[in-house]
Design an enzyme around this catalytic site. Sequence first.
Site, PDB file in Angstrom:
ATOM      1  N   GLY A  72      -4.424   4.527  -6.408  1.00  0.00           N
ATOM      2  CA  GLY A  72      -3.848   4.477  -7.751  1.00  0.00           C
ATOM      3  C   GLY A  72      -3.832   3.042  -8.246  1.00  0.00           C
ATOM      4  N   GLN A  74      -1.470   1.140  -8.925  1.00  0.00           N
ATOM      5  CA  GLN A  74      -0.460   0.337  -8.222  1.00  0.00           C
ATOM      6  C   GLN A  74      -0.523   0.584  -6.716  1.00  0.00           C
ATOM      7  OE1 GLN A  74       1.470  -2.132  -8.991  1.00  0.00           O
ATOM      8  NE2 GLN A  74       0.765  -2.141 -11.109  1.00  0.00           N
ATOM      9  N   SER A  75      -1.702   0.869  -6.200  1.00  0.00           N
ATOM     10  CA  SER A  75      -1.843   1.189  -4.780  1.00  0.00           C
ATOM     11  C   SER A  75      -1.404   0.039  -3.863  1.00  0.00           C
ATOM     12  CB  SER A  75      -3.316   1.532  -4.512  1.00  0.00           C
ATOM     13  OG  SER A  75      -3.561   1.554  -3.130  1.00  0.00           O
ATOM     14  N   ASN A  76      -0.478   0.336  -2.974  1.00  0.00           N
ATOM     15  CA  ASN A  76      -0.071  -0.637  -1.962  1.00  0.00           C
ATOM     16  C   ASN A  76      -1.186  -0.832  -0.941  1.00  0.00           C
ATOM     17  OD1 ASN A  76       2.721  -0.877  -2.896  1.00  0.00           O
ATOM     18  ND2 ASN A  76       2.918   1.241  -2.191  1.00  0.00           N
ATOM     19  N   CYS A  78      -4.437  -0.604  -1.495  1.00  0.00           N
ATOM     20  CA  CYS A  78      -5.509  -1.456  -2.033  1.00  0.00           C
ATOM     21  C   CYS A  78      -5.095  -2.920  -1.980  1.00  0.00           C
ATOM     22  CB  CYS A  78      -5.854  -1.031  -3.464  1.00  0.00           C
ATOM     23  SG  CYS A  78      -6.747   0.544  -3.505  1.00  0.00           S
TER      24      CYS A  78
END
Length: 330
Positions: A72, A74-76, A78
Amino acid sequence: MIKIPEKINIANLPTRIEKLEKLSEKLGGPNIYIKRDDQTGMETSGNKVRKLEFSVKEAIDRGCDTLITCGGIQSNHCRATAAIAAKLSLKSCLVLKGSSDEEVDGNLFLDKLLGAEIHFITPEEYKNRRMEIMKEIKSSMEEKGFKPYIIPEGASNGIGGFGYYKTMEEIIDQEKELGVHFDGIVVATGSGGTYSGLLLASKILNHSGRIYGVNVCDDEEYFKSKIHEILNESINYLNIDLSFSKDEIHIMDGYVGKGYALSRKEELEFISDFAKMEGIVVDPVYTGKAMYGLTEEIKKGSFSECKNLLFIHTGGIFGIFPGKKLFENL
Ligand SMILES: *Cc1c(COP(=O)(O)O)cnc(C)c1O
């Protein structure tokens, strides 16, 4: 002792286990403990670094120089991938669900600061063909002479799952130090790898505590299949005869609320109250929903047989900043 794949060492381990005195007392149910996997690092905070320690080791062993992954906006996961790539002088390509119009805040801001190459795709593309899109990027990078390695969403596959196999070993050691036995372990579930690793280890290492996943998207059926698949992939790395039935997977469904990364008022209120009570910030996308779900279940009496519960705080702090306006009118 069973031999699991090797990893690189990036996370700050072991993470502390603390008792939530005030929450436990307020709810009047089991003793609630929290494992601070939100403190596995800073740029690499949260659960993803534990899984990436295994995925990235495999990438390096295969001679790869580029990490491609997705998530997403706001992917943690990534963001942690971008940080590890920078540290190890690898290139990172992130395929994010969203558009370049979105505010550059939280994890997205850090992705850019950490030097990741970002590809935005639509929610439909993300749902239907994110793996194909990552493979296309891989091919085009190979043409340019790079050697990319694809990490699936959340590093939730057979190799990534070992991050939480190791965590279960860590928890068992800590139980001895603390003189407590956890008869329940609760974790937020978004792509299934964390849950899968914990369950795999609890069976192999004979831990009797039940593992509960609070799903933050999709539903129980979806996660039972997904986790079952990841378990089988992990077992393929081991030289053992082991299988799981879907009945061994315990998902506490009912707390997705408005959907992935969308918050209800009661969840935000919980996050706000919990921060003031315990001095610990849980995030709106994963740990806030899971903790809220856990407290609701304790109130309903679902854990009345349970003496000591361990909640794993899987991180996500940066995801709270883009949503700060939501907390204004509570
Ligand atoms: C990804 C994530 C989870 C979920 O873990 P999965 O292994 O994807 O199920 C939980 N909490 C946070 C903060 C996360 O970033």
